[in-house]
Structure formats: structure tokens, C-alpha cells
Design a protein around this motif. Structure first.
Motif, short mmCIF file in Angstrom:
data_model
loop_
_atom_site.label_atom_id
_atom_site.label_comp_id
_atom_site.label_asym_id
_atom_site.label_seq_id
_atom_site.Cartn_x
_atom_site.Cartn_y
_atom_site.Cartn_z
N GLN A 108 0.99 -1.07 0.02
CA GLN A 108 -0.14 -0.08 -0.17
C GLN A 108 0.78 1.14 -0.06
O GLN A 108 0.64 2.28 -0.50
CB GLN A 108 -0.88 0.11 1.25
CG GLN A 108 -1.93 1.31 1.25
CD GLN A 108 -3.10 1.24 0.07
OE1 GLN A 108 -3.23 0.41 -0.40
NE2 GLN A 108 -3.11 2.48 -0.31
N VAL A 109 2.06 1.20 0.87
CA VAL A 109 2.90 2.30 0.96
C VAL A 109 3.67 2.51 -0.38
O VAL A 109 3.42 3.54 -1.00
CB VAL A 109 4.03 2.26 1.61
CG1 VAL A 109 4.94 3.33 1.86
CG2 VAL A 109 3.36 2.12 3.19
N LEU B 167 2.25 1.67 -3.36
CA LEU B 167 1.25 2.09 -4.30
C LEU B 167 1.10 3.72 -4.39
O LEU B 167 1.18 4.41 -5.31
CB LEU B 167 -0.06 1.27 -3.89
CG LEU B 167 -1.10 1.79 -4.71
CD1 LEU B 167 -1.08 1.53 -6.31
CD2 LEU B 167 -2.49 1.00 -4.04
N GLU B 168 1.09 3.82 -2.94
CA GLU B 168 0.80 5.57 -2.81
C GLU B 168 1.80 6.29 -3.24
O GLU B 168 1.75 7.33 -3.93
CB GLU B 168 0.37 5.86 -1.32
CG GLU B 168 -0.71 5.34 -0.74
CD GLU B 168 -0.79 5.40 0.75
OE1 GLU B 168 0.33 5.73 1.39
OE2 GLU B 168 -1.75 4.99 1.40
N LYS B 169 3.19 5.72 -3.12
CA LYS B 169 4.31 6.62 -3.62
C LYS B 169 4.11 6.58 -5.18
O LYS B 169 4.47 7.56 -5.94
CB LYS B 169 5.56 5.81 -3.15
CG LYS B 169 5.95 6.41 -1.50
CD LYS B 169 7.26 5.65 -1.15
CE LYS B 169 7.68 5.89 0.06
NZ LYS B 169 8.79 5.43 0.75
N ILE C 118 1.68 6.34 -7.21
CA ILE C 118 0.76 7.01 -7.72
C ILE C 118 0.96 8.69 -7.81
O ILE C 118 1.00 9.18 -8.70
CB ILE C 118 -0.63 7.11 -6.93
CG1 ILE C 118 -1.22 5.49 -7.49
CG2 ILE C 118 -1.47 7.97 -7.47
CD1 ILE C 118 -2.43 5.32 -6.52
N ALA C 119 1.91 8.94 -6.68
CA ALA C 119 2.09 10.54 -6.64
C ALA C 119 3.26 10.60 -7.41
O ALA C 119 3.28 11.65 -7.92
CB ALA C 119 2.83 10.67 -5.15
N LYS D 199 1.58 11.05 -11.19
CA LYS D 199 0.95 12.25 -11.47
C LYS D 199 1.99 13.20 -11.67
O LYS D 199 1.29 14.48 -12.41
CB LYS D 199 0.38 12.66 -10.01
CG LYS D 199 -0.91 12.05 -9.76
CD LYS D 199 -1.49 12.17 -8.36
CE LYS D 199 -2.80 11.51 -8.27
NZ LYS D 199 -3.56 11.93 -7.01
N HIS E 46 -7.72 0.02 -7.55
CA HIS E 46 -6.32 -0.33 -7.16
C HIS E 46 -6.55 -1.59 -5.90
O HIS E 46 -7.63 -1.41 -5.30
CB HIS E 46 -5.64 0.66 -6.58
CG HIS E 46 -6.10 1.58 -5.51
ND1 HIS E 46 -6.20 1.44 -4.14
CD2 HIS E 46 -6.61 2.78 -5.50
CE1 HIS E 46 -6.66 2.17 -3.47
NE2 HIS E 46 -7.14 3.34 -4.24
N LEU F 259 -2.97 -1.69 -9.94
CA LEU F 259 -3.44 -0.09 -10.17
C LEU F 259 -3.82 -0.22 -11.74
O LEU F 259 -3.27 -0.38 -12.60
CB LEU F 259 -2.25 0.78 -10.02
CG LEU F 259 -2.64 2.24 -10.31
CD1 LEU F 259 -3.62 2.78 -9.57
CD2 LEU F 259 -1.22 3.04 -10.30
#
Length: 208
Positions: A109-110, A112-114, A116-117, A120, A133, A146
């Protein structure tokens, strides 16, 4: 018809034939030049040099070897139509656009968040959509899946499915991109089969 007229007509026919032969030859040369380095898959398993993976590539796909950016590329109809990328990013520069690193002990999850950021920063923000996701198993290891959508500068809507996971040395993504109209749905199941067929040979094969 006079002898002179016949001779002139014969010359034009020969020139016309030579012109078409020249055009055909040029097209062949251009086609072959564009395909340099690409290899047709023979529906077999390949070991990916400098990565932990072996991959089964179905017949009908073409592959290019790992390049300087540690990327394997697969396509059926050309990269502008659809492409599968296997990317390897060393942990220290895994998310270079946001200046963040990855590691084997980071939760999916961490990561994934990185990811996506970081994405972008490079994608057209006004059209980028995160469709879905969640967690995923990749070669038996915990990772993420994702689904994205975006529009190109020409206005074409693309969809992208991305799997991500960490190894002791690097962060890997396996990515499939194609136009949302027709092509994405046509080949996405085959892409999922490619991902499902990934195997980890052994961590010791991984080198930068």
C-alpha cells in the motif's frame, strides 16, 4: 504507332516499374530498420537478465531486450497500439520525481501511494483517472494492482494496468497500456496471463 512512340512508351513503362520497385524497397528497408532489436516470441519462457524474473511470452508478441533503463518491452502491433513494460528501478531512485525511495520491507500500500504520487508528476493531471487499485500476488510475492486512464495530447483515451512489487534490490512494475477503445480489452486478459506466469528464479540473479 511509330517506332519512336513505341520506344518512348517502353521507356516510360520501364521507369514506372523501376520507380515502384524503388518505393517497395524503401518501405522494406524502413520496416526492417524499425524492427531492429525486436524478436518474435516463440511461445516460450525467458530468463530476464539482471532481474529476478523469468517470463512466459505467448506467441504473437514481439520483445525488445532490457535497455539502459532496465526495461523489457513487449508489443503485438507496435508500441503506439499496445505495450507491456517490465521496469526495474533501484530502491534509491524508485520514485525519482518525488524524490522517494522504496525498500523490500515497505508495505504494498505504501509503494502504491508513492507510485501514484510519482506518476501524477509525469502524466497529464487534468485527464488522469485512478480507476481502481488493490493488493495482488506477483510471482508469489505481495504487491499491488493499479488501473489508470488518461488522454494523450492528441485526445486519445488510454487505459493502463500496472502491477508493482519490491525485491531486495529494486522496485519492479509490470505495465500494460493500450487505447481504451478496442485494444485494451482485446489484450488485457493475455497481459494478466503473462503476469500470472511470472516466476522468481532466485534473488541472487538480481544485479544492477
Amino acid at each position: 504507332m511509330t517506332l519512336s512512340a513505341l520506344t518512348d512508351r517502353s521507356s516510360r513503362i520501364r521507369l514506372s516499374r523501376l520507380s515502384w520497385r524503388g518505393i517497395c524497397l524503401c518501405l522494406i528497408v524502413l520496416t526492417l530498420s524499425a524492427c531492429v532489436g525486436w524478436k518474435a516470441s516463440k511461445s516460450k519462457r525467458y530468463d530476464l537478465k539482471n532481474t529476478v524474473f523469468s517470463i512466459y511470452v505467448p506467441a504473437g508478441w514481439y520483445s525488445a531486450p532490457l535497455n539502459a533503463k532496465r526495461t523489457l518491452t513487449l508489443t503485438k502491433d507496435g508500441e503506439d497500439i499496445q505495450r507491456v513494460l517490465i521496469r526495474k528501478r533501484l530502491h534509491e531512485d524508485a520514485f525519482e520525481h518525488i524524490e522517494k525511495s522504496s525498500s523490500l520491507d515497505q508495505l504494498p500500500q505504501v509503494l502504491l501511494e508513492k507510485f501514484i504520487a510519482d506518476t501524477k508528476v509525469t502524466m497529464p493531471m487534468d485527464t488522469l483517472e485512478v480507476l481502481s487499485h488493490g493488493p495482488a500476488l506477483i510471482a508469489g510475492k505481495d504487491g499491488f494492482q493499479l488501473d489508470l486512464a488518461f488522454r494523450s495530447s492528441e485526445g486519445v483515451r488510454f487505459r493502463e494496468r500496472i502491477y508493482g512489487m519490491a525485491s531486495p534490490l529494486a522496485f519492479y512494475t509490470i505495465e500494460y497500456r493500450a487505447p481504451a477503445l478496442y485494444y485494451f480489452d482485446r489484450d488485457v486478459d493475455e497481459f494478466d496471463e503473462i503476469v500470472a506466469g511470472l516466476q522468481i528464479r532466485t534473488w541472487r540473479w538480481e544485479r544492477d
